[in-house]
Design an enzyme around this catalytic site. Structure first.
Site, PDB file in Angstrom:
ATOM      1  N   LYS A  86       0.812  -1.213   0.073  1.00  0.00           N
ATOM      2  CA  LYS A  86      -0.208   0.064  -0.209  1.00  0.00           C
ATOM      3  C   LYS A  86       0.851   1.300   0.054  1.00  0.00           C
ATOM      4  O   LYS A  86       2.095   1.162   0.251  1.00  0.00           O
ATOM      5  CB  LYS A  86      -0.946   0.038   1.122  1.00  0.00           C
ATOM      6  CG  LYS A  86      -0.068  -0.003   2.554  1.00  0.00           C
ATOM      7  CD  LYS A  86      -1.407   0.189   3.712  1.00  0.00           C
ATOM      8  CE  LYS A  86      -0.609   0.014   5.127  1.00  0.00           C
ATOM      9  NZ  LYS A  86      -1.467   0.401   5.978  1.00  0.00           N
ATOM     10  N   ARG A  91      -9.713   0.641  15.320  1.00  0.00           N
ATOM     11  CA  ARG A  91      -9.821   1.202  13.915  1.00  0.00           C
ATOM     12  C   ARG A  91     -10.899   0.484  13.059  1.00  0.00           C
ATOM     13  O   ARG A  91     -11.711   1.362  12.553  1.00  0.00           O
ATOM     14  CB  ARG A  91      -8.497   1.217  13.290  1.00  0.00           C
ATOM     15  CG  ARG A  91      -8.445   1.739  12.209  1.00  0.00           C
ATOM     16  CD  ARG A  91      -6.794   1.692  11.825  1.00  0.00           C
ATOM     17  NE  ARG A  91      -6.316   0.493  10.920  1.00  0.00           N
ATOM     18  CZ  ARG A  91      -5.132   0.370  10.638  1.00  0.00           C
ATOM     19  NH1 ARG A  91      -4.217   1.378  10.541  1.00  0.00           N
ATOM     20  NH2 ARG A  91      -4.718  -0.852  10.078  1.00  0.00           N
ATOM     21  N   HIS A 105      -5.664  -6.612  13.427  1.00  0.00           N
ATOM     22  CA  HIS A 105      -4.391  -5.821  13.179  1.00  0.00           C
ATOM     23  C   HIS A 105      -4.022  -5.713  14.861  1.00  0.00           C
ATOM     24  O   HIS A 105      -4.694  -5.255  15.565  1.00  0.00           O
ATOM     25  CB  HIS A 105      -4.501  -4.473  12.344  1.00  0.00           C
ATOM     26  CG  HIS A 105      -3.242  -4.095  11.962  1.00  0.00           C
ATOM     27  ND1 HIS A 105      -2.160  -4.864  11.599  1.00  0.00           N
ATOM     28  CD2 HIS A 105      -2.841  -2.691  11.879  1.00  0.00           C
ATOM     29  CE1 HIS A 105      -1.259  -3.868  11.298  1.00  0.00           C
ATOM     30  NE2 HIS A 105      -1.733  -2.706  11.623  1.00  0.00           N
ATOM     31  N   ARG A 145       1.268 -10.541   7.254  1.00  0.00           N
ATOM     32  CA  ARG A 145       1.228  -9.378   6.166  1.00  0.00           C
ATOM     33  C   ARG A 145       2.198  -8.311   6.664  1.00  0.00           C
ATOM     34  O   ARG A 145       2.326  -7.774   7.802  1.00  0.00           O
ATOM     35  CB  ARG A 145      -0.063  -8.664   6.697  1.00  0.00           C
ATOM     36  CG  ARG A 145      -1.394  -9.598   6.698  1.00  0.00           C
ATOM     37  CD  ARG A 145      -2.625  -8.636   7.145  1.00  0.00           C
ATOM     38  NE  ARG A 145      -2.691  -7.664   7.985  1.00  0.00           N
ATOM     39  CZ  ARG A 145      -2.875  -8.227   9.189  1.00  0.00           C
ATOM     40  NH1 ARG A 145      -3.625  -9.209   9.237  1.00  0.00           N
ATOM     41  NH2 ARG A 145      -2.953  -7.508  10.358  1.00  0.00           N
ATOM     42  N   TYR A 161      17.427  30.599   3.762  1.00  0.00           N
ATOM     43  CA  TYR A 161      16.363  31.565   4.098  1.00  0.00           C
ATOM     44  C   TYR A 161      16.439  31.885   5.483  1.00  0.00           C
ATOM     45  O   TYR A 161      16.595  31.033   6.460  1.00  0.00           O
ATOM     46  CB  TYR A 161      15.108  31.090   3.806  1.00  0.00           C
ATOM     47  CG  TYR A 161      14.531  30.978   2.355  1.00  0.00           C
ATOM     48  CD1 TYR A 161      14.393  32.371   1.703  1.00  0.00           C
ATOM     49  CD2 TYR A 161      14.451  29.814   1.754  1.00  0.00           C
ATOM     50  CE1 TYR A 161      14.056  31.948   0.374  1.00  0.00           C
ATOM     51  CE2 TYR A 161      14.106  29.472   0.617  1.00  0.00           C
ATOM     52  CZ  TYR A 161      13.869  30.829  -0.148  1.00  0.00           C
ATOM     53  OH  TYR A 161      13.548  30.817  -1.518  1.00  0.00           O
ATOM     54  N   CYS A 203      15.518  24.587   1.544  1.00  0.00           N
ATOM     55  CA  CYS A 203      14.653  25.197   0.737  1.00  0.00           C
ATOM     56  C   CYS A 203      13.674  24.205  -0.146  1.00  0.00           C
ATOM     57  O   CYS A 203      14.000  22.965   0.284  1.00  0.00           O
ATOM     58  CB  CYS A 203      15.373  25.729  -0.524  1.00  0.00           C
ATOM     59  SG  CYS A 203      17.079  26.696   0.007  1.00  0.00           S
ATOM     60  N   ASP A 248      13.715  22.869  -3.004  1.00  0.00           N
ATOM     61  CA  ASP A 248      14.305  22.149  -4.210  1.00  0.00           C
ATOM     62  C   ASP A 248      15.970  22.044  -3.541  1.00  0.00           C
ATOM     63  O   ASP A 248      16.592  21.346  -4.617  1.00  0.00           O
ATOM     64  CB  ASP A 248      14.120  22.701  -5.494  1.00  0.00           C
ATOM     65  CG  ASP A 248      12.775  23.310  -5.776  1.00  0.00           C
ATOM     66  OD1 ASP A 248      11.802  22.553  -5.806  1.00  0.00           O
ATOM     67  OD2 ASP A 248      12.720  24.513  -5.745  1.00  0.00           O
TER      68      ASP A 248
HETATM   69  C1  LIG Z   1      -3.706  -4.152   8.217  1.00  0.00           C
HETATM   70  C2  LIG Z   1      -2.106  -4.075   8.264  1.00  0.00           C
HETATM   71  N1  LIG Z   1      -1.232  -5.137   7.961  1.00  0.00           N
HETATM   72  C3  LIG Z   1      -0.227  -4.968   7.973  1.00  0.00           C
HETATM   73  C4  LIG Z   1       0.517  -3.895   7.716  1.00  0.00           C
HETATM   74  C5  LIG Z   1       2.035  -3.918   7.514  1.00  0.00           C
HETATM   75  O1  LIG Z   1       2.706  -3.460   8.616  1.00  0.00           O
HETATM   76  P1  LIG Z   1       4.369  -3.623   8.696  1.00  0.00           P
HETATM   77  O2  LIG Z   1       4.719  -2.495   7.425  1.00  0.00           O
HETATM   78  O3  LIG Z   1       4.617  -3.194   9.836  1.00  0.00           O
HETATM   79  O4  LIG Z   1       4.958  -4.829   8.475  1.00  0.00           O
HETATM   80  C6  LIG Z   1      -0.326  -2.848   7.777  1.00  0.00           C
HETATM   81  C7  LIG Z   1       0.554  -1.647   7.606  1.00  0.00           C
HETATM   82  O5  LIG Z   1       0.420  -0.442   8.445  1.00  0.00           O
HETATM   83  C8  LIG Z   1      -1.479  -2.733   7.884  1.00  0.00           C
HETATM   84  O6  LIG Z   1      -2.316  -1.610   7.987  1.00  0.00           O
END
Ligand SMILES: Cc1ncc(COP(=O)(O)O)c(C=O)c1O
Length: 365
Positions: free
Chosen positions: A36, A134, A163, A218, A262, A307, A309
């Site tokens: 993601k 969440r 999670h 995950r 700046y 800055c 850039d």
């Molecule tokens: C639902 C869920 N699973 C797994 C992950 C992966 O987490 P990580 O990058 O700490 O392995 C995320 C990341 O935020 C997540 O939102």
């Protein structure tokens, strides 16, 4: 082809492949690579391909649009959308064989109405909120919820997940969430409703809490070679994948008292070599004190305000225009890693990499 970019990212795909393979080997569990947020700024498609060639079976994204891009580019692996999906996205998820997260009765009504209209079944993973506040149904509501899903006749439940809120820490919540998850899972199991894919662990849990591994881990951070905790090195089998480089734009000897940047917040007390690097907060570095870069194998402090850039750096000697500057990565014996920047900015590594602007070209090596 010559690289004429003033600044660029180098992403080492073989590190991502070998990190994925190491994770699968060391956890003994199938891997869902979390890609993601454009794989936390590394490039979702390239990271997805590299993780798959390391053995990842699943991909995880936050939004349906991210899944669409992967499918449009030929990725056939199962994809789970972790976040909200609405309207035609649900129809398209069915058509593109993308799995959605089903976190609530509201989503159930919406999903089953869309699936009925399309005349096909939607594949989902149920989400249970075991204590992150969440997303998901409460553990005690899971069994009646799963029955409603089954009764809808439109939805195939392929997974169950939750999670962890504090897996990076030694926190009492981890055990509490795990127990709630196991109890919720048992309620499905006892009624013959256990789905194929049960998953709970992110990077930290996959490493430190083996009992959270279930059928799938995950993982985002560790696939990319980012640390789990910024103060704890990963085992040597995991390699960093991201470097950020630039070319020195100029280097001049400024006289004593000649202010820099700046607000003139830096004034050299004697003559100094000051280099200009074509990277600024418009690229995703933060306009905060404490930035450094590596030039000539030495760490050099950024001076004055960043800055949009460009930034200015105090150098121990003159360097020619075009000299390689490392913002993240290694040069000679020195390195600056994502966790070092996260420590300076007091934020997460993902916050550092995800905010690197798309205008910085990605070069895959
Ligand atoms: C639902 C869920 N699973 C797994 C992950 C992966 O987490 P990580 O990058 O700490 O392995 C995320 C990341 O935020 C997540 O939102």
């Amino acid at each position: 082809m010559t690289n004429n970019n003033p600044t660029w990212l180098e992403i080492n795909l073989s590190a991502i492949t070998s990190n994925s393979a190491a994770l699968i080997r060391e956890t003994g569990t199938p891997l869902m690579a979390i890609v993601k947020g454009d794989a936390y700024g590394h490039g979702a498609l390239q990271v997805a391909r590299a993780a798959i060639s390391g053995g990842a079976q699943w991909l995880g994204v936050a939004r349906f649009g991210e899944a669409r891009i992967l499918r449009q580019n030929g990725i056939q692996a199962p994809i789970l959308v972790l976040g909200l999906a609405l309207g035609e996205e649900v129809d398209e998820a069915i058509a593109r064989n993308v799995t959605l997260t089903l976190p609530s009765r509201e989503s159930l009504e919406h999903f089953s109405a869309r699936a009925k209209a399309v005349g096909a079944k939607l594949r989902v993973h149920l989400k249970v909120d075991t204590g992150m506040g969440r997303q998901g149904v409460f553990p005690d509501d899971l069994l009646p919820f799963a029955r409603e899903v089954q009764d809808s006749g439109q939805i195939i439940v392929d997974g169950l997940y939750s999670h962890l809120a504090a897996a990076e820490e030694t926190h009492a919540a981890n055990e509490i969430q795990l127990e709630r998850f196991k109890k919720a899972l048992a309620s499905l199991q006892e009624n013959g409703l256990r789905p194929r894919w049960v998953h709970l662990a992110n990077s930290a849990a996959a490493f430190y809490l083996p009992q959270t591994r279930f059928d799938l881990v995950r993982v985002g951070n560790v696939v990319l070679g980012l640390r789990i905790r910024i103060d704890q090195p990963l085992p040597e089998s995991y390699l960093p994948s991201l470097s950020w480089k630039a070319k020195l734009a100029s280097c001049r000897r400024l006289p004593a008292g000649w202010g820099v940047g700046y607000g003139l917040t830096y004034i050299p007390s004697g003559e100094e070599w000051i280099g200009v690097v074509p990277v600024g907060y418009g690229d995703g570095l933060r306009r905060m004190p404490g930035n450094q870069v590596i030039i000539g194998g030495q760490k050099c402090p950024v001076v004055g305000r960043l800055c949009l850039d460009q930034l200015m750096v105090r150098l121990p000697q003159a360097y020619p225009m075009g000299e390689e500057v490392v913002i993240i990565g290694q040069q000679g014996d020195e390195s600056i890693r994502v966790h070092d920047l996260a420590a300076v900015y007091q934020t997460s590594q993902v916050d550092v990499t995800t905010l690197i602007n798309q205008r910085v070209p990605h070069i895959y090596v």
